[in-house]
Scaffold this active site. Structure first.
Site, short mmCIF file in Angstrom:
data_model
loop_
_atom_site.label_atom_id
_atom_site.label_comp_id
_atom_site.label_asym_id
_atom_site.label_seq_id
_atom_site.Cartn_x
_atom_site.Cartn_y
_atom_site.Cartn_z
N ASP A 14 18.42 17.71 2.47
CA ASP A 14 19.86 17.40 2.55
C ASP A 14 20.21 17.10 4.00
O ASP A 14 20.24 15.93 4.41
CB ASP A 14 20.65 18.60 1.99
CG ASP A 14 22.15 18.51 2.25
OD1 ASP A 14 22.63 17.41 2.59
OD2 ASP A 14 22.85 19.53 2.12
N GLN A 47 22.44 29.82 1.53
CA GLN A 47 23.78 29.28 1.23
C GLN A 47 24.09 29.22 -0.27
O GLN A 47 25.18 29.56 -0.69
CB GLN A 47 23.90 27.88 1.84
CG GLN A 47 25.24 27.22 1.61
CD GLN A 47 25.26 25.82 2.21
OE1 GLN A 47 25.38 25.66 3.42
NE2 GLN A 47 25.12 24.81 1.39
N LYS A 85 24.41 12.34 -0.94
CA LYS A 85 25.84 12.61 -0.75
C LYS A 85 26.45 11.33 -0.19
O LYS A 85 26.12 10.93 0.95
CB LYS A 85 26.03 13.74 0.27
CG LYS A 85 25.65 15.12 -0.23
CD LYS A 85 25.65 16.10 0.94
CE LYS A 85 25.66 17.55 0.49
NZ LYS A 85 25.38 18.46 1.64
N GLU A 111 32.38 26.80 -3.28
CA GLU A 111 31.94 25.97 -4.40
C GLU A 111 32.03 26.71 -5.72
O GLU A 111 31.45 26.29 -6.73
CB GLU A 111 30.51 25.47 -4.15
CG GLU A 111 30.45 24.60 -2.90
CD GLU A 111 29.15 23.82 -2.77
OE1 GLU A 111 28.26 23.97 -3.61
OE2 GLU A 111 29.06 23.06 -1.80
N GLU A 164 16.09 23.53 -1.37
CA GLU A 164 16.72 22.51 -0.52
C GLU A 164 16.83 23.04 0.91
O GLU A 164 17.14 24.23 1.10
CB GLU A 164 18.10 22.21 -1.10
CG GLU A 164 18.96 21.25 -0.30
CD GLU A 164 20.32 21.07 -0.98
OE1 GLU A 164 20.41 21.18 -2.22
OE2 GLU A 164 21.31 20.84 -0.26
N ARG A 218 30.31 17.75 -2.13
CA ARG A 218 30.43 18.50 -0.89
C ARG A 218 31.14 19.82 -1.15
O ARG A 218 31.73 20.00 -2.22
CB ARG A 218 31.25 17.70 0.17
CG ARG A 218 30.70 16.34 0.55
CD ARG A 218 29.25 16.33 0.98
NE ARG A 218 28.90 17.21 2.08
CZ ARG A 218 28.47 16.82 3.28
NH1 ARG A 218 28.36 15.53 3.54
NH2 ARG A 218 28.14 17.68 4.21
N ASP A 248 19.49 26.57 -2.06
CA ASP A 248 19.79 25.73 -0.90
C ASP A 248 19.89 26.68 0.28
O ASP A 248 20.88 27.39 0.42
CB ASP A 248 21.08 24.94 -1.09
CG ASP A 248 21.39 24.07 0.12
OD1 ASP A 248 20.58 24.05 1.07
OD2 ASP A 248 22.46 23.41 0.13
P1 PGA Z 1 28.44 21.00 2.54
O1 PGA Z 1 27.41 21.86 1.68
O2 PGA Z 1 29.17 20.10 1.65
O3 PGA Z 1 29.30 22.08 3.18
O4 PGA Z 1 27.60 20.28 3.57
C1 PGA Z 1 26.70 21.37 0.58
C2 PGA Z 1 25.22 21.50 0.78
O5 PGA Z 1 24.74 22.00 1.81
O6 PGA Z 1 24.46 21.08 -0.10
ZN ZN Z 2 22.55 21.50 1.24
#
Ligand code: PGA
Ligand code: ZN
Length: 419
Positions: free
Chosen positions: A311, A160, A336, A203, A284, A365, A240
């Site tokens: 996470d 990701q 988070k 992101e 991660e 996020r 991640d």
């Molecule tokens: P998300 O991704 O905000 O879409 O969950 C961020 C992450 O996985 O760290």
């Molecule tokens: Zn993550």
């Protein structure tokens, strides 16, 4: 001056960086101070996160969550001391009454929780980070998204996030300067290779349709060199994997394997190859959120040499983190605030992690807004690391730029390896 009490709470729907509705809350106090917060929203969410209340119609807005703030949470908090954060959060938890905040919605509760903190800081005439500081405040080292894959970029790559860790930086602003040099070099490199580098993921990382994860790793290393940084000394790689989203009961599904998923063992071997070949220092969610056996194996093999961040595994939840600590799983936690749903609980998780010797990475996020609160939280907790996304897209820069402002009064910085 007497302590100020909450006089009015207002909430509304606003939009996030993906054009989806989210909750904004304003809290006004008796001494004419006020604070505002907007709640973020994930896409690659963990199964065990607190519940984000979304209206069940096709609009998928947050009207019910807003109504819950106005008609249920606000009446319970009016007249309370705005600085009594723990008590305010406790009242909201009691009102909700569920273990995962599914009745009132973690988005409703968190909006109020954070807006109260802002109002409290304003009522004392302090910036939020200073108001929340318990003596360990410092600027974090950013881990910065360079190439996006997975659910954040149309499934172009298995992993990701491919992130830059500017480990040689001695200040926050130096880390940011190193990062933008690499980001620009990477853009040039991808363009030269024939990829449309201007297209970025949720992101702000580049979202090229590269043929393999390895090519993304190669490009990142090359971009470091082209930016004049020595891989492994000045800068390193963080990943991640968000592996929960590659996982089914058959195993880990990588694009290159087609219909043939890998078991945990085989996937760990594959990761071991990457770790040998590339300057990777942090991973991660290398494994799925409920693959505890795989996580134990991962940690015993790599826990000494790598930062292993949970996470989706921990979802900022004290019980899941405690299980990890007890079973020797991972050595760092992604924090988070909307995974758990109140400021107090998020701060408690940071403390729990610190006491167990786990590192903390305060994280945004994929669905974000112009709200910079996260920057202040990262500084106030002295977490040491922050993950906000890339150095493009204004919802990301809202936080990076806030850190630049804070640095003018608090230059103290946590270099890599010291937190
Ligand atoms: P998300 O991704 O905000 O879409 O969950 C961020 C992450 O996985 O760290
Ligand atoms: Zn993550």
């Amino acid at each position: 001056m007497g302590e100020s009490v909450i006089q009015r709470i207002h909430a509304r729907e606003v939009l996030d960086s993906r054009g989806r509705h989210t909750v904004e809350v304003e809290v006004h106090t008796s001494n004419s101070a006020w604070g505002r917060a907007i709640v973020p929203s994930g896409a690659s969410t963990g199964r065990h996160e607190a519940v984000e209340l979304r209206d069940p119609d096709s609009r998928a807005g947050v009207r019910q969550a807003v109504a819950n703030v106005l008609h249920l949470l606000a009446p319970a908090l009016l007249g309370q001391q705005v600085t009594a954060q723990r008590d305010l959060d406790r009242r909201m938890l009691a009102l909700d009454g569920t273990p995962n905040k599914s009745r009132l919605g973690a988005n409703a509760i968190l909006g109020v929780s954070l807006a109260c903190a802002h109002a409290a800081a304003a009522s004392r005439g302090q910036p939020l980070w200073q108001y929340l500081d318990r003596g360990s405040a410092c600027l974090p080292l950013p881990m910065v998204n360079m190439i996006s894959g997975g659910l954040h970029a149309g499934g172009n790559l298995d992993v990701q996030d491919f992130l830059l860790l500017p480990i040689g930086a001695r200040s926050y602003s130096e880390a940011l300067e190193m990062t933008i040099l690499v980001y620009r070099a990477l853009g040039r490199l991808l363009r030269a290779l024939g990829y449309e580098s201007a297209l970025v993921g949720d992101e702000g990382g580049y979202g090229p349709k590269l043929p393999s994860n390895e090519m993304a790793l190669d490009c990142l290393v090359q971009a470091m060199r082209q930016a004049g940084l020595q891989p492994g000394r000045d800068a390193a790689i963080a990943l991640d994997v968000a592996a929960s989203h590659l996982y089914s009961s058959q195993g880990y599904h990588l694009r290159e394997l087609g219909e043939h998923p890998m078991g945990s063992e085989q996937w760990l071997e594959h990761l071991a190859d990457w770790i040998r070949t590339y300057p990777i220092l942090s991973i991660e969610d290398a494994l799925a959120e409920d693959d505890w056996a795989g996580w134990r194996e991962l940690t015993s093999r790599f826990g000494k040499q790598l930062q292993l961040v949970g996470d989706d595994l921990f979802v900022t939840h004290p019980q899941r983190l405690q299980r990890g600590i007890d079973e020797g799983v991972a050595n760092a936690v992604l924090v988070k605030v909307n995974q758990i749903g109140t400021l107090t609980e998020a701060l408690d998780v940071v403390e729990q992690a610190r006491q167990a010797g786990y590192r903390c990475v305060v994280s945004a996020r994929s669905g974000e807004t112009e709200d910079p609160t996260l920057a202040d939280l990262a500084v106030a907790t002295g977490a040491g690391q922050i993950k906000i996304g890339s150095v493009a897209r204004s919802e990301r820069l809202a936080k990076y730029n806030q850190l630049l402002r804070i640095e003018e009064t608090l230059p103290r910085f946590a270099p890599w390896g010291t937190n």
